[in-house]
Design an enzyme around this catalytic site. Structure first.
Site, short mmCIF file in Angstrom:
data_model
loop_
_atom_site.label_atom_id
_atom_site.label_comp_id
_atom_site.label_asym_id
_atom_site.label_seq_id
_atom_site.Cartn_x
_atom_site.Cartn_y
_atom_site.Cartn_z
N ARG A 136 38.26 -30.50 -53.86
CA ARG A 136 38.62 -30.93 -52.49
C ARG A 136 38.60 -29.80 -51.47
NH1 ARG A 136 42.27 -34.20 -55.38
NH2 ARG A 136 41.35 -36.27 -55.62
N LYS A 158 28.80 -26.84 -39.90
CA LYS A 158 28.10 -28.06 -40.34
C LYS A 158 27.52 -27.79 -41.72
CE LYS A 158 26.46 -30.49 -36.24
NZ LYS A 158 25.25 -30.87 -35.51
N GLU A 200 14.66 -21.82 -32.91
CA GLU A 200 16.09 -22.07 -32.63
C GLU A 200 16.62 -21.06 -31.60
OE1 GLU A 200 17.94 -24.64 -33.49
OE2 GLU A 200 17.15 -25.45 -35.37
N LYS A 242 26.45 -20.01 -29.52
CA LYS A 242 26.80 -21.02 -30.53
C LYS A 242 28.33 -21.07 -30.70
CE LYS A 242 25.97 -23.80 -34.10
NZ LYS A 242 25.21 -24.07 -35.29
N GLU A 252 31.41 -32.16 -32.64
CA GLU A 252 30.26 -32.76 -31.96
C GLU A 252 30.58 -34.12 -31.34
OE1 GLU A 252 26.22 -32.02 -33.60
OE2 GLU A 252 25.95 -34.15 -33.28
N ARG A 256 28.70 -30.06 -28.04
CA ARG A 256 27.91 -29.56 -29.18
C ARG A 256 26.58 -30.30 -29.34
NH1 ARG A 256 30.09 -27.57 -35.07
NH2 ARG A 256 28.05 -27.04 -35.90
N ASN A 260 21.39 -30.00 -30.31
CA ASN A 260 20.37 -30.82 -30.94
C ASN A 260 19.13 -30.98 -30.08
OD1 ASN A 260 21.90 -31.26 -33.28
ND2 ASN A 260 23.03 -32.92 -32.29
N HIS A 263 15.85 -31.89 -31.63
CA HIS A 263 16.10 -32.36 -33.00
C HIS A 263 15.91 -33.87 -33.16
CE1 HIS A 263 17.60 -28.32 -33.36
NE2 HIS A 263 17.98 -28.49 -34.61
N HIS A 267 13.89 -34.45 -36.49
CA HIS A 267 14.40 -35.09 -37.71
C HIS A 267 13.51 -36.26 -38.11
CE1 HIS A 267 18.76 -33.35 -37.47
NE2 HIS A 267 17.85 -32.44 -37.69
N HIS A 280 11.71 -26.72 -40.63
CA HIS A 280 12.65 -27.30 -39.66
C HIS A 280 12.42 -26.71 -38.25
CE1 HIS A 280 16.20 -28.98 -37.88
NE2 HIS A 280 16.67 -27.78 -37.62
N1 GLY Z 1 22.67 -26.91 -35.61
C1 GLY Z 1 23.34 -27.61 -34.61
C2 GLY Z 1 24.82 -27.52 -34.71
O1 GLY Z 1 25.33 -26.70 -35.43
O2 GLY Z 1 25.51 -28.29 -34.10
#
Ligand code: GLY
Length: 378
Positions: A136, A158, A200, A242, A252, A256, A260, A263, A267, A280
């Site tokens: 956990r 993430k 990125e 970041k 998010e 945040r 994206n 993205h 994706h 990616h």
């Molecule tokens: N890679 C995008 C984020 O960390 O929100």
């Protein structure tokens, strides 16, 4: 470059620099600079000294840097075990996550253990998720070995894996105990992987920092030639951006989402092509150009933004067009994307270079028509 609001950085000449990232689970350091791997033992000392370490990496990273990381792990005096993954996005699966968990448990990991994610974004994401799940939740340290993982994936907590239905559809928010970004590790990074990292970086500048974007444009040749001081400056700026974004919106639910940018389509491309064909970062490059063109078409994005972005991405050797992929497969994959708002698929647009906004009210017919044109190269 803009100084932002939290600028407590020690500058000791060529010494690694530390950015502190605030999170609800506690603050953690991101240490940036050549030779920073040697800080690992220090970061594991003290009251929170782990009982055991479990290293997760991939074969390529260990081939080049296995001895360097094991040396630092031995210096801690803490017993450690390892799981080695095959390189690439194909390893970011539930099966591989189970391998990590089983090997950690069989090696004797307990609740006071700490995992070490040593590799690119795939290794960081799956190890973080394994750490979030093991008993956990145990601690983990991110030691990114790719440019992309340094500037984006390793900060912000993430974690996750892909499932056949889509990218990152299983995962958890789990903040690392520390992030160590040793720029010396980038020396062995294949050129294609390095270019993917630039996607990125350019994304980060495009959504939040016009001065960084201009610096990258101006210093393109020196950056491509790998100038260490400039690279360190750019990586640090991206990490600060970041950190600022994830501190404001860890889960998010707002700001945040701008991370994206590019993205939404990326994706879809990655899921439609099978993971691993376009990297990616490469898919994100294509996705950013598309989002900028769609934004201009909708009147959301200032004119000429897409051309500027496309020129910069192409100068870094990144793909900016999409061909040979079935549009219907991309549309199906995008239909499953988790980035949806109450009104529909969530798009990140640039209002202008350096500023982003999020919209979920773009009519499917509008973006689908633009996508068809984009795929046909019109
Ligand atoms: N890679 C995008 C984020 O960390 O929100």
């Amino acid at each position: 470059m803009p100084s932002g609001k939290r600028k407590k950085v020690k500058n000791r000449g060529g010494e690694p620099r530390t950015v502190r990232v605030r999170s609800t689970g506690g603050n953690y350091p991101a240490v940036i600079g050549s030779g920073s791997l040697s800080r690992l033992p220090l970061l594991l000392k003290g009251k929170r000294r782990p009982s055991r370490l479990h290293l997760v990496s991939d074969r390529n990273v260990l081939r080049h840097h296995g001895e360097a990381i094991r040396k630092q792990l031995r210096r801690t005096g803490i017993p450690f075990s390892e799981t080695v993954l095959a390189p690439g996005e194909g390893s970011k699966t539930m099966e591989q996550m189970q391998r990590i968990l089983r090997s950690a448990v069989r090696s004797g990991c307990d609740r006071n253990s700490c995992m070490i994610a040593f590799g690119g974004g795939v290794v960081g994401d799956i190890t973080g998720y394994a750490a979030a799940s093991l008993l956990r939740g145990v601690e983990f340290i991110q030691v990114p070995a790719s440019l992309l993982a340094m500037v984006d994936a390793s900060v912000g907590g993430k974690t996750g894996v892909n499932i056949p239905e889509g990218k990152n559809l299983a995962g958890a928010f789990h903040q690392p105990r520390a992030v160590i970004m040793d720029l010396d590790l980038l020396g062995t990074l294949p050129a294609r992987q390095a270019r993917a990292g630039w996607a990125e970086i350019i994304k980060t500048a495009a959504i939040r920092d016009l001065r960084l974007l201009s610096l990258i444009e101006r210093e393109r040749e020196a950056l491509l030639a790998g100038s260490p001081p400039l690279l360190a400056k750019v990586v640090e700026r991206c990490v600060r951006i970041k950190a600022e974004v994830v501190e404001e919106d860890e889960r998010e639910s707002g700001l945040r989402m701008i991370l994206n940018f590019g993205h939404t389509l990326a994706h879809g491309i990655e899921a439609a092509q099978g993971y691993g064909r376009l990297l990616h970062g490469e898919a994100v490059a294509v996705g950013m150009v598309f989002a900028a063109r769609l934004g201009e078409r909708l009147g959301v994005t200032r004119e000429a933004t897409a051309d500027r972005l496309e020129a910069l991405l192409a100068a870094f050797g990144l793909p900016v067009h999409l061909s040979k992929l079935s549009c219907s497969r991309i549309l199906t994959a995008m239909g499953r994307d988790k980035k949806r708002g109450p009104r529909g698929l969530r798009w990140v647009f640039l209002s202008r270079p350096g500023e982003a906004l999020v919209r979920d009210d773009v009519k499917p017919a509008a973006w689908q028509a633009e996508l068809k044109k984009f795929i046909q190269g019109k």
